[in-house]
Design a protein around this motif. Sequence first.
Motif, short mmCIF file in Angstrom:
data_model
loop_
_atom_site.label_atom_id
_atom_site.label_comp_id
_atom_site.label_asym_id
_atom_site.label_seq_id
_atom_site.Cartn_x
_atom_site.Cartn_y
_atom_site.Cartn_z
N MET A 1 -90.28 16.63 0.64
CA MET A 1 -90.93 17.89 1.69
C MET A 1 -90.02 19.19 2.89
O MET A 1 -90.93 17.87 3.33
N ARG A 2 -89.97 19.55 2.86
CA ARG A 2 -89.64 20.46 4.57
C ARG A 2 -90.62 21.08 4.76
O ARG A 2 -92.15 20.62 4.43
N ALA A 3 -90.70 20.28 6.61
CA ALA A 3 -92.34 20.76 7.09
C ALA A 3 -91.92 22.40 7.65
O ALA A 3 -91.01 22.51 8.66
N TRP A 4 -92.45 22.72 7.03
CA TRP A 4 -92.38 24.17 7.63
C TRP A 4 -93.64 24.93 8.91
O TRP A 4 -94.40 23.91 9.24
N GLN A 5 -93.78 25.69 9.67
CA GLN A 5 -94.12 25.98 9.86
C GLN A 5 -95.20 27.53 10.39
O GLN A 5 -94.23 28.50 9.98
N ALA A 6 -96.60 27.25 10.31
CA ALA A 6 -97.45 28.36 9.91
C ALA A 6 -97.24 29.08 11.57
O ALA A 6 -97.83 29.11 12.74
N ALA A 7 -96.67 30.85 10.92
CA ALA A 7 -96.84 31.46 12.01
C ALA A 7 -98.37 31.76 12.24
O ALA A 7 -98.72 33.05 13.64
N ASN A 8 -99.30 32.04 11.91
CA ASN A 8 -100.89 32.18 11.77
C ASN A 8 -101.50 31.51 11.92
O ASN A 8 -101.72 31.02 11.13
N PRO A 9 -101.76 30.68 13.06
CA PRO A 9 -102.61 29.74 13.56
C PRO A 9 -104.14 29.13 12.30
O PRO A 9 -104.72 28.49 11.97
N ASP A 10 -104.47 30.26 11.83
CA ASP A 10 -105.33 30.26 10.94
C ASP A 10 -105.32 30.58 9.84
O ASP A 10 -105.85 30.74 9.28
N PHE A 11 -103.37 30.05 9.50
CA PHE A 11 -103.18 30.72 8.26
C PHE A 11 -104.61 29.76 6.69
O PHE A 11 -104.69 30.45 6.09
N GLU A 12 -105.20 28.53 7.13
CA GLU A 12 -106.46 27.82 6.48
C GLU A 12 -106.53 28.60 5.86
O GLU A 12 -107.65 29.28 4.83
N ALA A 13 -107.90 29.36 6.81
CA ALA A 13 -108.80 29.76 6.78
C ALA A 13 -108.57 31.83 5.87
O ALA A 13 -109.06 32.09 5.39
N VAL A 14 -107.68 32.17 6.76
CA VAL A 14 -106.75 33.14 5.72
C VAL A 14 -106.65 33.60 3.88
O VAL A 14 -107.48 33.88 3.85
N VAL A 15 -105.98 31.81 3.84
CA VAL A 15 -105.79 32.13 2.65
C VAL A 15 -106.36 32.16 1.88
O VAL A 15 -106.91 32.38 0.61
N THR A 16 -107.40 30.67 2.19
CA THR A 16 -108.85 30.88 1.38
C THR A 16 -109.70 31.80 1.20
O THR A 16 -110.04 32.18 -0.43
N GLY A 17 -109.83 32.43 2.13
CA GLY A 17 -111.01 32.98 2.46
C GLY A 17 -110.12 34.44 1.35
O GLY A 17 -111.31 35.48 0.81
N ALA A 18 -108.80 35.16 1.37
CA ALA A 18 -108.23 36.32 0.72
C ALA A 18 -108.76 35.69 -0.68
O ALA A 18 -109.17 36.53 -1.46
N VAL A 19 -108.05 34.23 -0.77
CA VAL A 19 -107.65 34.35 -2.85
C VAL A 19 -109.32 33.87 -3.30
O VAL A 19 -109.48 35.26 -4.00
N LEU A 20 -110.36 33.19 -2.53
CA LEU A 20 -111.15 32.82 -2.95
C LEU A 20 -112.65 34.40 -2.94
O LEU A 20 -113.50 34.03 -3.58
N SER A 21 -111.80 35.45 -2.64
CA SER A 21 -113.06 37.27 -1.87
C SER A 21 -112.32 37.71 -3.39
O SER A 21 -112.91 38.71 -3.84
N MET A 22 -111.09 37.07 -3.79
CA MET A 22 -110.60 37.50 -5.37
C MET A 22 -111.90 37.52 -6.36
O MET A 22 -111.74 36.56 -6.74
N PRO A 23 -112.29 38.61 -7.53
CA PRO A 23 -112.80 38.89 -8.63
C PRO A 23 -112.05 37.24 -9.19
O PRO A 23 -113.01 36.83 -10.47
N ALA A 24 -111.04 37.14 -9.56
CA ALA A 24 -110.48 36.63 -10.90
C ALA A 24 -110.77 35.11 -10.36
O ALA A 24 -110.81 33.67 -11.04
N ALA A 25 -110.39 34.58 -9.33
CA ALA A 25 -110.94 33.46 -8.83
C ALA A 25 -111.68 32.93 -8.81
O ALA A 25 -112.75 31.57 -9.00
N ARG A 26 -112.70 34.12 -8.17
CA ARG A 26 -114.40 33.60 -8.63
C ARG A 26 -114.74 33.20 -10.07
O ARG A 26 -115.48 32.36 -9.97
N HIS A 27 -114.05 33.81 -10.69
CA HIS A 27 -114.36 33.87 -12.62
C HIS A 27 -113.90 32.51 -13.04
O HIS A 27 -114.62 31.75 -13.84
N LEU A 28 -112.30 32.16 -12.71
CA LEU A 28 -112.20 30.62 -12.54
C LEU A 28 -112.90 30.03 -12.15
O LEU A 28 -113.45 28.64 -13.06
N GLY A 29 -113.42 29.82 -10.79
CA GLY A 29 -114.53 28.98 -10.68
C GLY A 29 -113.81 27.53 -9.54
O GLY A 29 -114.32 26.63 -9.53
N PHE A 30 -112.89 27.51 -9.34
CA PHE A 30 -111.97 26.73 -8.40
C PHE A 30 -112.48 26.82 -7.20
O PHE A 30 -112.38 27.58 -6.58
#
Length: 148
Positions: A1-30
Motif C-alpha cells: 500500500m502506498r504511503a500518502w502524506q497528509a496535508a493537514n496535521p489534524d487530519f484524524e480529528a477533522v475527518v472523524t469529527g466531520a463524519v461523526l457529526s453527520m446524522p446518518a453516521a450517528r444513526h448507524l452508530g459506528f
Amino acid sequence: MRAWQAANPDFEAVVTGAVLSMPAARHLGFTFGRVAPGEAEIIQPHRAELTQHDGFFQGGVLGSLADFAAGSAAGTLLQPGWANMTIDYTVKILAPAKGPKVVARGRVIKPGVLITIAAADVFSVGHEDETLCATALVTMRNVKLVNS
C-alpha cells in the motif's frame, strides 16, 4: 500500500469529527478504528435494526459503511479548509454479512485537487475470523469550505 502524506496535521480529528457529526453516521452508530493518511477504518457493531431476515446486515448498510470509509480515507488527504462529498459509488456484495460486527476499510486509490478516487472493503467479523463481504469503488468531489 502506498504511503500518502497528509496535508493537514489534524487530519484524524477533522475527518472523524466531520463524519461523526453527520446524522446518518450517528444513526448507524459506528466508530472509527485506524485512521492514517489515505486510510480509514469504520467499525459497525451488530444491531437488529440494521439487519434483514436471519440477522444478516442489510445491503444498504454495507454500502453506507463502504461510502463512509472510502470518503473518510479520501478526507485524510485534503488541505485544511476542504471537505469532500460522494459523486458516485459502486458496491459489490460478495457474501452475507453476519456476526458481531462489520468493518469497512477505506483507502485512497488516486487523490486529486478536485476529484479523489477511493475504495473500501467491508468485512464480516466473527469471533476468530473475518470474511470479505463487500467491496466498493467511490468517487469523491473535493470542495473548499466557504468559511475557511
